[in-house]
Design an enzyme around this catalytic site. Sequence first.
Site, short mmCIF file in Angstrom:
data_model
loop_
_atom_site.label_atom_id
_atom_site.label_comp_id
_atom_site.label_asym_id
_atom_site.label_seq_id
_atom_site.Cartn_x
_atom_site.Cartn_y
_atom_site.Cartn_z
N GLU A 96 0.79 -1.54 0.18
CA GLU A 96 0.15 -0.21 0.20
C GLU A 96 0.45 1.44 -0.22
O GLU A 96 0.64 2.59 -0.25
CB GLU A 96 -1.06 -0.10 1.22
CG GLU A 96 -2.04 -0.85 1.44
CD GLU A 96 -1.47 -2.33 1.56
OE1 GLU A 96 -2.29 -3.33 1.52
OE2 GLU A 96 -0.25 -2.58 1.91
N SER A 97 1.91 1.29 0.58
CA SER A 97 2.96 2.15 0.31
C SER A 97 4.13 2.24 1.26
O SER A 97 5.29 1.27 1.32
CB SER A 97 2.54 3.84 0.99
OG SER A 97 3.79 4.67 0.19
#
Length: 457
Positions: free
Chosen positions: A190-191
Amino acid sequence: FFVCRKQETETMTVTAAAGDDGQTRYTIDVRLFLVAITAAMAMSFGAGVAFGPSPSSMTLSLTDLSLPAQGVGTPVQQHRRLPTTHSAELGKKISESHVNFETPVLENMGDGAVYHPKNESGDADDEEHLPAGQHLLVDIKNIEAAFLNSESRLAKAMVDVVKAGGLTLLSYHCHSLLPAGVSCVGVLLESHISFHTWPDEGVITLDLFTCGSSPLLPVVPVIEELFGIPRSPDEKVMTLWAHELRGFRHQETRKSHYLDDQSDLAYYVTSPLDMHVKRQIVSTKSPYQQIDIWDVMDVDDTPTYQDGLLANLTEGDPRWLTNEVASPERLLFLDGTLQSMSESEKEYHEALVHPAMFAHPNPKKVAIVGGGEGATLREVLKHKTVEKATMIEIDEMMVEIAREHLPKMSDCSDYVGRADSCFDDPMSEVLHQDGSKYFIDNYGPAATGDAELFDVI
């Protein structure tokens, strides 16, 4: 024109004219000058082609590079880049003596387990593909120094936070610093998640960014639990945090998101980083609306009169000027919009109800449209003339949440002859219906006309 002193040896074939000052001026045709320059350039180019290196001699094969043999798809190993010296922009350049280069760092480059929660609903997450996300900043102090200097313990806490948040950990890398401190970064599907520690000061600062719509706010208490190891029994761990929606969302999506920076919930609670207390009590979505209840306290808040009574404060007590014994304020938000504040809701609801009640000479039957917290009903039941108070609230879940988490708003325990909860009073009737539809069905053109009339609505 060129001006020069006449020489006996000149052999130039040009037109000459004598001037008044004794000098001779020569006129040269510019076309001859251009022809001479062009001819010189052509001769230089020809010499380069004739005597320069051939294209074949400049070809370089991979074998000429003497690279080590590597498998297909294996990235070429690059030397570690030396630190740059942008001291004007970045401050003093870090010295290698500040970083533990000798001991191998603690890391997991993806060989371990990858935590990828299954989407049980099966719905596609449209927001996951937008250039947008959520950003959570967390600062914690008064933490145990040994914990803040341990790569293994910090890495485990980071992995556990990722698992608890339902995120996907791809790899992580931790580095101990000399003489103390640890920096870690985890790469997420997701990051990312990252943090840095100051063991001597007992401080850690953490940064978590994710794409998609999965909420990050439930991760805050997990971070506090896993990273907030107190350094002494006498010191309380202090946490400051802020949450922001980042990136570029569709305008309509922004308007409808209860955590958007234009919402009351973001303005009063989630965006400010320097609040002394931010505690989520309820965050749920009913069939009709998003319901959020928070306890908040600013660093400069002081005790209320009730706080003073509970703490036995006397005149001149210095605690009147601090938040040491102050109670947090409880806020209710519906779809991100502020509905009530515990310290001022009485003034609001008194002004809402009593002017209309006093305007009627003998209000016996009263209708309340909405008012799921119960505070409007509480004010109506203060009037002795009231025989029946009908509250029409479509959201039954809101009423039940108010009973449990906002009991003071429906508290009738100090009214003579009333039930402890205003919802349970014999004079109260709570209908979970749409208010507009209720009045149209009972008092509209198609109504039978036998519905009872209200004195005050």
